[in-house]
Each structure stands twice: as structure tokens, then as C-alpha cells.
Design a protein around this motif. Structure first.
Motif, PDB file in Angstrom:
ATOM      1  N   UNK A 194      80.637 -24.552 -10.720  1.00 50.16           N
ATOM      2  CA  UNK A 194      79.912 -23.726 -10.114  1.00 50.16           C
ATOM      3  C   UNK A 194      79.315 -24.220  -8.724  1.00 50.16           C
ATOM      4  N   UNK A 195      79.073 -23.464  -7.596  1.00 48.80           N
ATOM      5  CA  UNK A 195      78.500 -24.005  -6.493  1.00 48.80           C
ATOM      6  C   UNK A 195      77.434 -23.069  -5.725  1.00 48.80           C
ATOM      7  N   UNK A 196      76.549 -23.716  -5.529  1.00 47.30           N
ATOM      8  CA  UNK A 196      75.373 -22.935  -4.739  1.00 47.30           C
ATOM      9  C   UNK A 196      74.914 -23.748  -3.477  1.00 47.30           C
ATOM     10  N   UNK A 197      74.515 -23.081  -2.642  1.00 48.75           N
ATOM     11  CA  UNK A 197      74.073 -23.687  -1.322  1.00 48.75           C
ATOM     12  C   UNK A 197      72.558 -24.245  -1.428  1.00 48.75           C
ATOM     13  N   UNK A 198      71.849 -23.990  -2.842  1.00 45.33           N
ATOM     14  CA  UNK A 198      70.526 -24.290  -2.925  1.00 45.33           C
ATOM     15  C   UNK A 198      70.295 -25.632  -3.839  1.00 45.33           C
ATOM     16  N   UNK A 199      70.081 -26.651  -3.174  1.00 46.93           N
ATOM     17  CA  UNK A 199      70.195 -27.925  -3.828  1.00 46.93           C
ATOM     18  C   UNK A 199      69.244 -28.001  -5.106  1.00 46.93           C
ATOM     19  N   UNK A 200      67.949 -27.387  -5.340  1.00 47.38           N
ATOM     20  CA  UNK A 200      67.208 -27.336  -6.312  1.00 47.38           C
ATOM     21  C   UNK A 200      68.042 -26.715  -7.609  1.00 47.38           C
ATOM     22  N   UNK A 201      68.879 -25.682  -7.213  1.00 46.43           N
ATOM     23  CA  UNK A 201      69.561 -24.916  -8.140  1.00 46.43           C
ATOM     24  C   UNK A 201      70.454 -25.847  -8.583  1.00 46.43           C
ATOM     25  N   UNK A 202      71.309 -26.609  -7.922  1.00 46.65           N
ATOM     26  CA  UNK A 202      72.438 -27.508  -8.231  1.00 46.65           C
ATOM     27  C   UNK A 202      71.914 -28.659  -9.097  1.00 46.65           C
ATOM     28  N   UNK A 203      70.785 -29.110  -8.620  1.00 44.22           N
ATOM     29  CA  UNK A 203      69.987 -30.227  -9.430  1.00 44.22           C
ATOM     30  C   UNK A 203      69.494 -29.632 -10.851  1.00 44.22           C
ATOM     31  N   UNK A 204      69.007 -28.561 -10.820  1.00 40.82           N
ATOM     32  CA  UNK A 204      68.921 -27.730 -12.299  1.00 40.82           C
ATOM     33  C   UNK A 204      69.944 -27.641 -13.249  1.00 40.82           C
ATOM     34  N   UNK A 205      71.024 -27.419 -12.374  1.00 42.95           N
ATOM     35  CA  UNK A 205      72.399 -27.174 -13.426  1.00 42.95           C
ATOM     36  C   UNK A 205      72.978 -28.655 -13.876  1.00 42.95           C
ATOM     37  N   UNK A 206      72.711 -29.532 -12.914  1.00 43.68           N
ATOM     38  CA  UNK A 206      73.148 -30.843 -13.404  1.00 43.68           C
ATOM     39  C   UNK A 206      72.269 -31.321 -14.390  1.00 43.68           C
ATOM     40  N   UNK A 207      71.017 -31.181 -14.508  1.00 41.17           N
ATOM     41  CA  UNK A 207      70.240 -31.576 -15.727  1.00 41.17           C
ATOM     42  C   UNK A 207      70.604 -30.875 -16.776  1.00 41.17           C
ATOM     43  N   UNK A 208      70.743 -29.788 -16.828  1.00 39.87           N
ATOM     44  CA  UNK A 208      71.181 -28.929 -18.088  1.00 39.87           C
ATOM     45  C   UNK A 208      72.401 -29.558 -18.797  1.00 39.87           C
ATOM     46  N   UNK A 209      73.611 -29.999 -17.866  1.00 40.97           N
ATOM     47  CA  UNK A 209      74.770 -30.421 -18.130  1.00 40.97           C
ATOM     48  C   UNK A 209      74.483 -31.760 -18.882  1.00 40.97           C
ATOM     49  N   UNK A 210      73.815 -32.785 -18.136  1.00 40.59           N
ATOM     50  CA  UNK A 210      73.373 -33.919 -18.921  1.00 40.59           C
ATOM     51  C   UNK A 210      72.615 -33.637 -20.279  1.00 40.59           C
ATOM     52  N   UNK A 211      71.735 -32.725 -20.218  1.00 40.45           N
ATOM     53  CA  UNK A 211      71.263 -32.514 -21.680  1.00 40.45           C
ATOM     54  C   UNK A 211      72.262 -32.194 -22.639  1.00 40.45           C
TER      55      UNK A 211
END
Length: 106
Positions: free
Chosen positions: A78-95
Motif C-alpha cells: 500500500x502506498x500513499x502520499x500522506x505520511x500520517x496515513x502511512x504511519x497509521x498503517x505501519x502501527x496497525x501492521x506492528x500490532x
């Protein structure tokens, strides 16, 4: 008031309001309890190989990438130009990975 969905500032502000569990997950094509995600259905109907690459452009904090992995697609990005969105996705993947480890599935 109209919303400019093409404006990166709009998405950065939206995804900076809080984590997914507070903000909610935004899916353009939401599925319901009776039906699976229409994009996942389209991939299956097109007979896209589960070993093939799937790119979700403009993923935001959508659940599509997670649904694809759960359905057996192994090369999902998944790619997006919004860094906050990508950070949110990374956190969900870590969880998700941490939960898998706790269940002994890792």
C-alpha cells in the motif's frame, strides 16, 4: 463546504487527528458483514494469482491491504502520499504481528 480530496493537506490533517482505533478506518468501497470487499471480489473474479503483486495506490488507512493478505495474497503493498496515513498503517501492521506472535502463529 466542499472537500478537495486531491489536496494532500486535507489527508494529512485528517489522518493526524488520531490513530485508526479512534479515527476509524476509511474505505472507499466499504464492505458489510454479508459481503466481502468489492475490490477483493474483483481480483478473485479476474483470477489474479495470489502469488502476484498487488499495489494499492492511495491506500490511506484502508483495510484493503489487510483483507488481501488475509485472503492469501502474499505480495501486497500500500502506498500513499500522506505520511500520517502511512504511519497509521505501519502501527496497525506492528500490532497485527505482535498479536500473531502472542498467539504463537509467527
Amino acid at each position: 463546504m466542499s472537500v478537495d480530496y486531491a489536496d494532500k493537506k486535507f489527508w494529512d490533517a485528517r489522518y493526524s487527528q488520531g490513530p485508526s482505533h479512534v479515527l476509524g478506518i476509511f474505505d472507499w468501497f466499504p464492505s458489510n458483514a454479508d459481503k466481502q470487499d468489492p475490490l477483493l471480489t474483483a481480483l478473485q473474479e479476474a483470477d489474479v494469482s495470489k502469488a502476484g503483486r498487488v499495489l494499492d495506490i492511495g491506500c490511506g488507512n484502508s483495510s484493503l491491504c489487510e483483507k488481501l493478505v488475509q485472503a492469501g495474497y502474499s505480495r501486497v503493498v500500500g502506498v500513499d502520499y500522506s505520511e500520517p496515513a502511512i504511519n497509521m498503517m505501519r502501527e496497525r501492521e506492528r500490532a497485527r504481528r505482535a498479536a500473531k506472535e502472542r498467539r504463537g502463529e509467527a
